[in-house]
Scaffold this motif. Structure first.
Motif: not given
Length: 503
Positions: A414-418
């Protein structure tokens, strides 16, 4: 006695798998759309004709004006062949421009094919409301004509940002010289047609395979709203498509794309250009357009598996950029599904082993004749549209699961962009990887206004190391390469000569 006639400019059969045949009619002294279009069968055949130019557009030039005009691909330089300037001018951002007009043949032909669709759709829309047949069938046919007119104007809008406003059938030469519409004029046409089409088109489960559906109209409309940054409208449309439950990701990324004879209009497909292998004239050859050259018959057959492989000469198009190849994350299953390698022993390029677009290479029977469909919209793009729309509204946490569905299928975490900014960057990279070679990248660069910096950087990399970008050692780019980096294409000079409103 009845004769079989082919209304070549109006009534070509447009869909593989369609049961309509060339129409048999009694010869008349005068035959026009007014006298011809009467029954449901008549309008079905006319709608078929609207789809026909798509095969030419996607087989011959969409990749030249979009994918090769981005940082995803370049061309395979064959110095022994000499320059193929019409293609190279697009890849090198060096098309000739004078007074806002260009003589580039591919720009001209793209424009003409789109207006051919528009002209055919207009003939239907002028007459269909007056015809007497089943209302639901009429609505579905009318919706297809509206979808196709909107699709063609959407192409004109993205490539030129303006275009002549043809909304009724043209009866004479004087009417053909329509006034030039602005971007706002085109947006109004596109949104109006697609809103109407979405309400009357059938769903995927009930529509004849290959034809436009309500989801196709909504997806194209969402794409329009995406460019306008109308994020709430994009969100609404994409959620409606998802809620219908008629589309899903294919478990294997490779299976999202058709074979030459099967897997067509699958669960992931929202709208495809229909090709059919064989002698009926519906075949494609884009696989061959994307191969490195020169290539011997024995080398080609390892890819095509045809019974009559032929040597490939000239220059090839859509060479995957080494920078794109390096951009895939470790473990991304899309890389091996999208890019392959082949050694061409006779090439003058000293490295000999080239990357090629593997996702559009499938075994088929005859050289230069295959039936792979071209994906215009896939369900994965709907998920990415929705993720982008949610993030741009500040709903980053809500957006992530939709992008993660695409990443999970690709074998990625999953993406780590928050944060909104980090997610925006991750989303654009995800689009690049997921939709590589599907003619999306250039339009992403223009709608985000990053095209100038990205293409300038591409040009600088190629100039700094031509060999790494498929040039023979000692050769370099033409002096005018990467000097015309503009957001929109100039209008075709030949059309301006016919229509004084084109400037």
């Amino acid at each position: 006695m009845k004769n079989k006639i082919i209304l070549s400019c109006l009534l070509a059969i447009g869909l593989s798998g369609c049961t309509a045949e060339f129409l048999e009619i009694t010869p008349e002294t005068s035959l026009s759309s007014v006298t011809f279009f009467k029954t449901e069968a008549d309008f079905t055949q006319a709608v078929n004709a609207c789809y026909v130019p798509l095969r030419t557009i996607y087989n011959d030039r969409s990749y030249l004006l979009s994918e090769m005009h981005s940082d995803n691909t370049y061309y395979f330089r064959n110095t022994a062949f000499g320059a193929t300037e019409q293609q190279e001018d697009l890849a090198d951002f060096s098309i000739p421009v004078s007074n806002g007009l260009t003589t580039n043949t591919h720009v001209l032909n793209q424009y003409r094919q789109d207006y051919l669709i528009i002209a055919r759709a207009n003939q239907i829309l002028d007459l269909i409301d007056k015809a007497d047949f089943d209302a639901a069938a009429k609505g579905n046919l009318k919706g297809q004509a509206q979808f196709m007119r909107a699709f063609a104007y959407f192409e004109i809008y993205r490539y030129f940002n303006k275009g002549p406003l043809q909304l009724t059938a043209v009866a004479n030469r004087e009417q053909a010289a329509a006034k030039l519409g602005t971007a706002a004029d085109l947006e109004k046409i596109i949104i109006g047609d697609l809103t109407a089409a979405a309400a009357t088109l059938k769903s995927k489960s009930t529509q004849e395979p290959g034809r436009a559906t309500s989801a196709a109209a909504k997806t194209l409309l969402a794409n329009m709203y995406l460019i306008q940054k109308n994020w709430a409208a994009v969100e609404k449309l994409c959620k409606e498509i998802i809620a219908e439950g008629q589309h899903s990701l294919m478990p294997n990324y490779n299976d999202a794309f058709t074979t030459s004879t099967g897997n067509k209009n699958n669960a992931e497909s929202i709208f495809q250009v229909q090709y059919q292998e064989g002698a009926n004239g519906f075949q494609g050859s884009f696989m061959y357009n994307f191969l490195p050259r020169p290539m011997s018959a024995s080398e080609l057959v390892t890819l095509s598996q045809t019974s009559n492989p032929q040597p490939q000469t000239g220059e090839g198009n859509n060479a995957p950029m080494p920078e794109l190849i390096a951009a895939y994350e470790p473990g991304d299953l899309r890389k091996d599904a999208s890019i392959g390698y082949i050694t061409c022993a006779s090439t003058l390029w000293e490295a000999k082993t080239y990357p090629y677009i593997k996702k559009f290479v499938r075994p088929h029977s005859l050289n230069g004749n295959h039936g792979m469909n071209w994906p215009i919209f896939r369900y994965s793009e709907v998920l990415l549209f929705l993720a982008e729309a949610l993030n741009e509204q500040g709903k980053t946490a809500e957006a992530a699961p939709f992008m993660n569905q695409v990443r999970k299928r690709a074998g990625l975490a999953e993406t780590t962009a928050t944060t909104q900014a980090d997610f925006r960057t991750a989303l654009m990279k995800e689009r690049r990887m997921e939709l590589a070679f599907e003619n999306k990248r250039w339009h992403d660069l223009t709608r985000t206004d990053t095209f100038k910096e990205v293409i300038t950087a591409k040009g600088n990399r190629i100039k700094a190391d031509p060999f790494a970008h498929y040039y023979q050692r000692g050769f370099t780019l033409r002096s005018n390469s990467f000097t015309v980096i503009e957001k929109y294409y100039p209008m075709p000079a030949d059309e301006a000569a016919l229509n004084p409103n084109i400037k």
